[in-house]
Design a protein around this motif. Sequence first.
Motif, PDB file in Angstrom:
ATOM      1  N   THR A  54      -9.208   3.024   9.076  1.00 17.53           N
ATOM      2  CA  THR A  54      -9.406   3.261   7.653  1.00 17.53           C
ATOM      3  C   THR A  54     -10.620   4.160   7.471  1.00 17.53           C
ATOM      4  OG1 THR A  54     -10.921   1.401   7.321  1.00 17.53           O
ATOM      5  CG2 THR A  54      -8.562   0.941   7.098  1.00 17.53           C
TER       6      THR A  54
ATOM      7  N   TRP B 172     -15.965   1.851   5.621  1.00 22.59           N
ATOM      8  CA  TRP B 172     -15.978   0.813   4.606  1.00 22.59           C
ATOM      9  C   TRP B 172     -17.096  -0.181   4.898  1.00 22.59           C
ATOM     10  CZ3 TRP B 172     -12.298  -3.894   4.684  1.00 22.59           C
ATOM     11  CH2 TRP B 172     -12.471  -4.663   3.522  1.00 22.59           C
TER      12      TRP B 172
ATOM     13  N   VAL C  24      -4.045   1.845   5.862  1.00 20.46           N
ATOM     14  CA  VAL C  24      -4.582   1.957   4.508  1.00 20.46           C
ATOM     15  C   VAL C  24      -3.584   2.682   3.606  1.00 20.46           C
ATOM     16  CG1 VAL C  24      -5.830   4.086   5.067  1.00 20.46           C
ATOM     17  CG2 VAL C  24      -6.610   2.676   3.172  1.00 20.46           C
TER      18      VAL C  24
ATOM     19  N   ASP D 235      -2.945   0.157  -3.755  1.00 20.30           N
ATOM     20  CA  ASP D 235      -4.281   0.211  -3.154  1.00 20.30           C
ATOM     21  C   ASP D 235      -5.335  -0.374  -4.090  1.00 20.30           C
ATOM     22  OD1 ASP D 235      -4.672   2.443  -5.006  1.00 20.30           O
ATOM     23  OD2 ASP D 235      -6.202   3.218  -3.638  1.00 20.30           O
TER      24      ASP D 235
ATOM     25  N   GLY E 188      -7.758   2.983  -1.325  1.00 22.55           N
ATOM     26  CA  GLY E 188      -6.911   3.760  -0.427  1.00 22.55           C
ATOM     27  C   GLY E 188      -7.588   4.986   0.145  1.00 22.55           C
ATOM     28  N   SER E 189      -6.834   5.734   0.949  1.00 24.37           N
ATOM     29  CA  SER E 189      -7.319   6.941   1.606  1.00 24.37           C
ATOM     30  C   SER E 189      -6.893   8.179   0.832  1.00 24.37           C
ATOM     31  CB  SER E 189      -6.762   7.024   3.033  1.00 24.37           C
ATOM     32  OG  SER E 189      -6.890   8.332   3.555  1.00 24.37           O
TER      33      SER E 189
ATOM     34  N   CYS F 134       2.522   0.388   4.740  1.00 24.27           N
ATOM     35  CA  CYS F 134       1.088   0.175   4.870  1.00 24.27           C
ATOM     36  C   CYS F 134       0.738  -1.278   4.581  1.00 24.27           C
ATOM     37  CB  CYS F 134       0.324   1.114   3.928  1.00 24.27           C
ATOM     38  SG  CYS F 134       0.738   0.909   2.172  1.00 24.27           S
TER      39      CYS F 134
ATOM     40  N   HIS G 299      -3.415  -3.493   4.431  1.00 23.78           N
ATOM     41  CA  HIS G 299      -4.868  -3.399   4.244  1.00 23.78           C
ATOM     42  C   HIS G 299      -5.358  -4.077   2.970  1.00 23.78           C
ATOM     43  CE1 HIS G 299      -8.939  -2.081   4.612  1.00 23.78           C
ATOM     44  NE2 HIS G 299      -8.871  -1.192   3.642  1.00 23.78           N
TER      45      HIS G 299
END
Length: 219
Positions: A99, A102, A137, A145, A154-155, A172, A174
């Motif tokens: 990810t 963070w 992610v 997200d 999220g990304s 996904c 996460h």
Amino acid sequence: MRILVVSDLHGKIEIFQEIIKQNGSAEVLVLPGDITHFGPKEALAAIARQAQERGLPILAVAGNCDTAEVDAELARLGIGLDGTAKTIADAAFHGVSATPPWQSRMYHRSEEEIAQALQAGFRQLGNPRWHVLVCHVPPRETKVDKMYFGQHGGSMAIRQFVDQHQPHLVLCGHIHEGRGVDQIGRTIVVNAGHGARGYYAVVDLGPEGPPSVILGRVV
């Protein structure tokens, strides 16, 4: 093709056993990260054995609560999708592990590194009937997200990739509380939820129409 998606197991092998026991019609197993809880890499063997006993091909990426060693073990086992692509029947899968930065001691990559891995796998796809992206992610600024209190986790690199290339399906996890389904253009985005609590998703890729998604949970 029926895809069983189990994310964020965090090493809960007994929960995984129940999930696959209740999904005997699955044809492919996808694990979008946090398979372990910071390792060890040997924990993957039990999961792989459970799936192989049922004849299920496995495809996986590592999450922020996995490690670089876990990611390397996925590659060694021939089931890792990080920066690479694999084709099963008429579906081509590629993926990216980790990810964006963070919290400390997590398995992280910069957004630039995530973008590079996405493009590396994408270049190997060819022209499949189904294009499936597997990432831990979610893409940023989606329903799936959203964290508690509404922040997006999220990304941006994944979101930009989806906006540009419009894969048919993104699988996904996460964001545990972001479990659900969203759509970006033609792309269906599925956050399978917190597998350690029994959550999973089943996605059907048929000869026609968009992917069909069922969200499930074992009790």
